[in-house]
Structures are given as C-alpha cells and as structure tokens.
Scaffold this active site. Structure first.
Site, PDB file in Angstrom:
ATOM      1  N   ASP A 197       0.863  -1.196   0.000  1.00 43.35           N
ATOM      2  CA  ASP A 197       0.000   0.000   0.000  1.00 43.35           C
ATOM      3  C   ASP A 197       0.892   1.236   0.000  1.00 43.35           C
ATOM      4  OD1 ASP A 197      -2.256   1.859   0.513  1.00 43.35           O
ATOM      5  OD2 ASP A 197      -3.348   0.051   1.092  1.00 43.35           O
ATOM      6  N   ASP A 234       3.625   1.938  -4.727  1.00 43.05           N
ATOM      7  CA  ASP A 234       2.520   2.404  -5.561  1.00 43.05           C
ATOM      8  C   ASP A 234       2.289   1.326  -6.617  1.00 43.05           C
ATOM      9  OD1 ASP A 234       1.194   3.507  -7.761  1.00 43.05           O
ATOM     10  OD2 ASP A 234       1.990   5.513  -7.398  1.00 43.05           O
ATOM     11  N   HIS A 281     -12.854  -1.251  -8.323  1.00 45.00           N
ATOM     12  CA  HIS A 281     -14.004  -0.321  -8.406  1.00 45.00           C
ATOM     13  C   HIS A 281     -13.616   1.153  -8.214  1.00 45.00           C
ATOM     14  CE1 HIS A 281     -15.351  -0.053  -3.869  1.00 45.00           C
ATOM     15  NE2 HIS A 281     -14.070   0.194  -4.022  1.00 45.00           N
ATOM     16  N   ASN A 298     -22.034   5.944  -5.427  1.00 46.15           N
ATOM     17  CA  ASN A 298     -21.061   6.421  -4.452  1.00 46.15           C
ATOM     18  C   ASN A 298     -19.649   6.442  -5.048  1.00 46.15           C
ATOM     19  OD1 ASN A 298     -20.519   7.384  -1.837  1.00 46.15           O
ATOM     20  ND2 ASN A 298     -19.681   5.392  -1.287  1.00 46.15           N
TER      21      ASN A 298
END
Ligand SMILES: C[S@@+](CC[C@H](N)C(=O)[O-])C[C@H]1O[C@@H](n2cnc3c(N)ncnc32)[C@H](O)[C@@H]1O
Length: 346
Positions: free
Chosen positions: A211, A237, A256, A303
C-alpha cells in the site's frame, strides 16, 4: 406491475423520501455516544439523565431516543410514566464503539464524509465526476490524495475500511479453497483487515500488504501488531512501482476505484508478476447481469462516482477485464454478504 394499493397510496415513495432521516438518526445517536453510555450504565435510564451525561438538550435527546426506539436500535420501558432507554442486542454488538464487532467507524465515515458528498449527487451526475472539490474544497488529481487530505482523515478512512472485514472477511476468504496459494500479495491491502482472515484460515499462507507508504506506516502502528504472524508490508505504488512475484494477488475494493484503462494496466502488470498456476482474487460488490439490482450495489456505484474515478460492475464486466489482461478460468461466487468474490487463474 404495481398493485392498486400502491397506486392508491405510495408508501414506498414516502419511505424513500425519509431514507436519509433514518440514516442521520442512527449516525447522530452513534456520534453523540448514546449507545456507548447505555452500554456503560448497564440499566435502562431516563432521557434527562442521558441528556445531562451527553451535554445535550433534554427535548432533543428525548426525540432522538424515541426515533431510535422506532428504528429498533433502542428499547424503552415506562417507569412512573417516564421513558427509560436501553440498547437492543444488535446495538450492543454493532453500535457500541468498544465492541469487537463495532460498525461505529464505518457509520461515522458515512456520516461525516459520504453524507456530505452525497449532497452533490446532482452535480456528480451532471459532470460525471467526483465531488471532493465541492464537498471539501480540495482540488486534487488523485482520488486517494483527496481521501487522505489530512492524517486525521486518513485514519478515519482506514478505520472505515477495516470495519467491514470483521463481519464479512471470513466469507470472502472461504468462498474458494485458496490453500494452494502460499505467497499472497494484498495490493492496496490497507489495514490488513482481510489479511488477518487469510492467515487465520490458511496455516501455510504468508500475506504481504502493498500500500502507499503513509498507509503502511499507520497500519503497522495501529492495526497489525508485531505478534501477527505471516503478515508483512511493502510500501509502494501499485501503478508505478514493480509488483513482486507471488502465487495469488488480492484486490479487495480496488478495481471499483479506477477507470477501465487504469484497471487494465494494473491487471496486466499483475499478470506479469503472477506465477504460472497462480491467480488473482477480486473482492467487490457485484451488479446483476441484467442491471436489475442488487440495490446496494447500484447505490454503491453512485457512491463510486461521487468519491472516485470508478464504478461497480457485473460479473461479465469483471470477466472481460480479467480475460483482456490474460487471466483464464474466471469464476464469480456470491457470498450472500455485502461483498462477493471472483477468482481467475494464470
Ligand atoms: C478502497 S481502499 C480498499 C482497502 C482494502 N483493500 C479493503 O478492502 O479494505 C483502496 C486501498 O488502495 C490503496 N491505494 C490506492 N492507490 C494505491 C496505489 N497507487 N498503490 C498502492 N495502494 C494504493 C489505498 O491506500 C487503500 O488502502
């Protein structure tokens, strides 16, 4: 077909109109500490006592408590004609902040960030883009730059991300037999919420969470202790740094977030790093093939528009992305909980 009853009296529309009142009532009771106080005192107490302990008006608190009773988040009993309130079992388990299964952090994130951004849903639809700049006055080229706009905001997001795996994590990890994969990379693995289920389910598996550096540093400090066996971290990254070789790559709520082009770039890069016979596991909410539902996935897709560059997808859309990246033997499994799983092999 609509029933004549529904045409006579549109109950459903009246309920939808009030949907946000329901959300905000639960958010407020959580944020004011109503469930925590009732858990602490361990006996039904009057609105006046609750208002005094939580420094609110008596009138406001009484109405909030009654609305929570209507929502079945609290119970009420009358003593000398005065309401005395206590938590329901569900509130004790999921709304009390100190409960191991608490949803408190996810709920406060929805209240403070998501709710605010949804005010700009019409703008998001018109412009087809994220509303962080309007909602929080920060212009940023990068989705996560906006989400991590301060250390405090990053921590709120990480707690929000971590929460769901306490209730859905086991179902994700057990949807397929993943015991054949010994070295696993959880790309964008965040707090290690899912990684913990991996190592507790599969005795031979090692999970490395890759992460962004600031996230890894915080996750190590606050979420994954040194005693946690077989969980490692890599700062990096995933778009711009090399992705190390592994048997299985997990992408939970990653695809997503991004445009089609970025997803393909990432999946093709993962394919190159995946050992032959290895695989990739996508964890996402799935839309029905005929786009008829589920409602939660449809709302989550809105969202994603408001908060990211991405969208929710059908199993066929994920299959196409995976196949176009080189993967084969693609299988989707619906878990019956919020998140579903797709496994593809190299
Ligand atoms: C929506 S969160 C999902 C977190 C986690 N997989 C989960 O489901 O709980 C996206 C994660 O991807 C990470 N991320 C975003 N961009 C990244 C990048 N370029 N390289 C590595 N990680 C990244 C974020 O820091 C965050 O932890």
């Amino acid at each position: 077909m609509c029933s004549s009853e529904e045409l006579e009296y549109p109950q459903k529309l009246l309920d939808y109109q009030c949907g946000f009142l329901v959300s905000k009532t639960m958010f407020t009771a959580c944020e004011l500490g109503v469930f925590d106080l009732l858990h602490e005192v361990q006996e039904p107490i009057a609105a006046t006592t609750i208002a005094s302990r939580l420094s609110t008006s008596v009138d406001g608190m009484e109405r909030l408590l009654d609305a929570c009773v209507g929502l079945k988040l609290l119970k009420v009993e009358l003593k000398n004609n005065e309401g005395h309130y206590s938590n329901t079992d569900v509130s004790t388990l999921y709304l009390v902040k100190s409960s191991p299964k608490t949803l408190y952090h996810m709920i406060t994130y929805y209240s403070q960030t998501t709710y605010k951004l949804w005010h700009f849903l019409p703008e998001a639809i018109r412009e087809g883009k994220s509303q962080y700049e309007r909602g929080f006055g920060i212009s940023s080229k990068e989705v996560f730059e906006a989400i991590y706009r301060s250390e405090e905001e990053m921590l709120k997001f990480l707690y929000h991300m971590d929460t769901i795996w306490t209730i859905c994590g086991k179902d994700i990890i057990q949807a397929f037999d993943l015991s054949v994969f010994c070295s696993v990379y959880d790309l964008g693995g965040c707090t290690g919420g899912l990684a913990k289920h991996f190592v507790s389910t599969y005795n031979e598996t090692t999970v490395t969470i890759m992460d962004l550096p600031s996230v890894v540093q915080t996750a190590k400090k606050k979420f994954v202790t040194d005693e946690e066996q077989r969980i490692h971290f890599l700062e990096g990254d995933f778009f711009n740094d090399p992705i190390p070789e592994a048997d299985l790559f997990v992408l939970a709520r990653i695809i997503h977030d991004w445009t089609e082009e970025k997803c393909l770039n990432l999946l093709r890069k993962i394919y190159q790093s995946c050992r032959p016979g290895g695989g990739v596991l996508l964890v996402e909410v799935l839309l029905n093939e005929d786009r008829s539902g589920p409602l939660t996935s449809q709302l989550f897709s809105l969202n994603m528009l408001i908060q990211t560059e991405g969208r929710e997808r059908t199993p066929t859309e994920y299959t196409k992305l995976l196949a176009d990246s080189g993967f084969r033997d693609i299988e989707a499994k619906v878990t019956g909980k919020l998140y579903d799983v797709i496994l593809a092999r190299k």
